[in-house]
Design an enzyme around this catalytic site. Sequence first.
Site, PDB file in Angstrom:
ATOM      1  N   ASP A  71      13.174  12.300  47.991  1.00  0.00           N
ATOM      2  CA  ASP A  71      14.492  12.766  47.550  1.00  0.00           C
ATOM      3  C   ASP A  71      14.505  13.026  46.045  1.00  0.00           C
ATOM      4  O   ASP A  71      13.712  12.446  45.293  1.00  0.00           O
ATOM      5  CB  ASP A  71      15.604  11.782  47.949  1.00  0.00           C
ATOM      6  CG  ASP A  71      15.398  10.376  47.405  1.00  0.00           C
ATOM      7  OD1 ASP A  71      14.237   9.947  47.275  1.00  0.00           O
ATOM      8  OD2 ASP A  71      16.399   9.703  47.102  1.00  0.00           O
ATOM      9  N   ASP A 102       9.287  13.808  39.297  1.00  0.00           N
ATOM     10  CA  ASP A 102       9.905  12.644  39.968  1.00  0.00           C
ATOM     11  C   ASP A 102      10.284  13.017  41.388  1.00  0.00           C
ATOM     12  O   ASP A 102      11.414  13.401  41.634  1.00  0.00           O
ATOM     13  CB  ASP A 102      11.119  12.191  39.163  1.00  0.00           C
ATOM     14  CG  ASP A 102      11.771  10.939  39.724  1.00  0.00           C
ATOM     15  OD1 ASP A 102      11.174  10.291  40.591  1.00  0.00           O
ATOM     16  OD2 ASP A 102      12.882  10.611  39.290  1.00  0.00           O
ATOM     17  N   GLU A 135      15.644   6.949  47.551  1.00  0.00           N
ATOM     18  CA  GLU A 135      15.328   6.127  46.378  1.00  0.00           C
ATOM     19  C   GLU A 135      16.303   6.426  45.261  1.00  0.00           C
ATOM     20  O   GLU A 135      16.718   5.527  44.535  1.00  0.00           O
ATOM     21  CB  GLU A 135      13.897   6.424  45.897  1.00  0.00           C
ATOM     22  CG  GLU A 135      13.351   5.381  44.904  1.00  0.00           C
ATOM     23  CD  GLU A 135      13.719   5.649  43.453  1.00  0.00           C
ATOM     24  OE1 GLU A 135      13.573   4.745  42.626  1.00  0.00           O
ATOM     25  OE2 GLU A 135      14.160   6.769  43.134  1.00  0.00           O
ATOM     26  N   GLU A 136      16.699   7.687  45.146  1.00  0.00           N
ATOM     27  CA  GLU A 136      17.573   8.087  44.040  1.00  0.00           C
ATOM     28  C   GLU A 136      19.039   7.744  44.317  1.00  0.00           C
ATOM     29  O   GLU A 136      19.856   7.732  43.400  1.00  0.00           O
ATOM     30  CB  GLU A 136      17.442   9.595  43.785  1.00  0.00           C
ATOM     31  CG  GLU A 136      16.026  10.055  43.437  1.00  0.00           C
ATOM     32  CD  GLU A 136      15.617   9.648  42.030  1.00  0.00           C
ATOM     33  OE1 GLU A 136      16.344   8.872  41.401  1.00  0.00           O
ATOM     34  OE2 GLU A 136      14.548  10.108  41.589  1.00  0.00           O
ATOM     35  N   GLU A 164       5.644   6.913  40.886  1.00  0.00           N
ATOM     36  CA  GLU A 164       6.705   7.319  39.954  1.00  0.00           C
ATOM     37  C   GLU A 164       6.116   7.822  38.640  1.00  0.00           C
ATOM     38  O   GLU A 164       5.045   7.387  38.211  1.00  0.00           O
ATOM     39  CB  GLU A 164       7.633   6.137  39.646  1.00  0.00           C
ATOM     40  CG  GLU A 164       8.469   5.659  40.816  1.00  0.00           C
ATOM     41  CD  GLU A 164       9.633   6.595  41.143  1.00  0.00           C
ATOM     42  OE1 GLU A 164       9.764   7.654  40.483  1.00  0.00           O
ATOM     43  OE2 GLU A 164      10.398   6.270  42.058  1.00  0.00           O
TER      44      GLU A 164
HETATM   45 ZN   LIG Z   1      11.494   8.615  41.260  1.00  0.00          ZN
END
Ligand SMILES: [Zn+2]
Length: 376
Positions: A71, A102, A135-136, A164
Amino acid sequence: MADDGAVLALTRQLIARRSLTPDDAGCCALIADRLRALGFGIEYIDAGGVTNLWATLGDEGPLLILAGHTDVVPTGPREHWASDPFDPTVREGVLYGRGAADMKSGLAAMVCATERIVARRALRGTLAYLITSDEEGAARHGTRHAVAVLQSRGIRPDYAIVGEATASSQLGDRITIGRRGSLGCNLRVLGRQGHVAYPDKADNPVHRLAPALAELVAIRWDEGNDHFPPTSFQVSNVNAGTGANNVIPGHADVVFNFRYCTESSADGLKSRVTAILDRHGLRYEADWWHSGEPYLTAPGRLIDAAQSAVRETTGLTPTLFTGGGTSDGRFISPWGAEVVEIGPVNDSIHKVDEHVNVTDLPRLSAIYEGVIDRLL
Ligand SMILES: [Zn+2]
């Protein structure tokens, strides 16, 4: 070092999938197809509209997890970008697109590293992928959920690499070996509204709050340690008042956040705050949120392997970093794994014109290959 454009090609395919959190937009399926072709067993541990891919190759020896997320954060207005954020574009040796750093390049670099290792038949041990599309965002149904399911089956990882973006100004200059915890609170201090000319008929919550807040701001919560700075307490919002200049407000609202190190705990910080509020005789409602425990990986095989692989590829000895926001490493570390985060330069993440250097893509993949080779 394989420099056949494979990582660039897969990164582009991933960026072209508009995986705004928590939508995976087919990214995991693309990765799963590549891994299935290598003999990985593929399983989805989806929950609450979130895609969680669990893929494993091998069933003995140490278990190394490659972890990450598909994501991405919203792009903001299209016109702020030089090119469409979901149309991966290379200009002067730099790949632009949402997720370029990212962390779609990290995922692509991991997959290509795995393909080379499998082609060499060099795998000794079990290699797994744990990839989420949450995750975001809230991060409730993502890695946290998948780890709980896998843990309940008795699966226990030895090592995890999270892809990351961790480098500061050039690939390999920094890797992350821990993160601070994050604890926040929406605090409402209750009073009684009234006329400023008749304070005896009212109860001013701002006056009650101020000395308690002064005490909270002045406290040194801990001294930090070799790997972390001292825990920090920051007020992000203070609101009170009706707008009229002659009205004592009925309540005062404060939002504050702790970024805390491994010397403090969420429960400990909460009870210290509560004791101060109570000692000041406040009436209040406290709505706490806890978005992650801190974690720290001690020196050991994983950090050694990571530093040595980074050095072999880039010539740099990476500094060991524990700053920045939270990451899914916070869910994997308490599972019992040594965790490091290794990825590309992070200065454009979450910004417009997010990008990664094209020449860094095969090098990042070589770093992952080097770490896996050293551990499995
Ligand atoms: Zn990330």
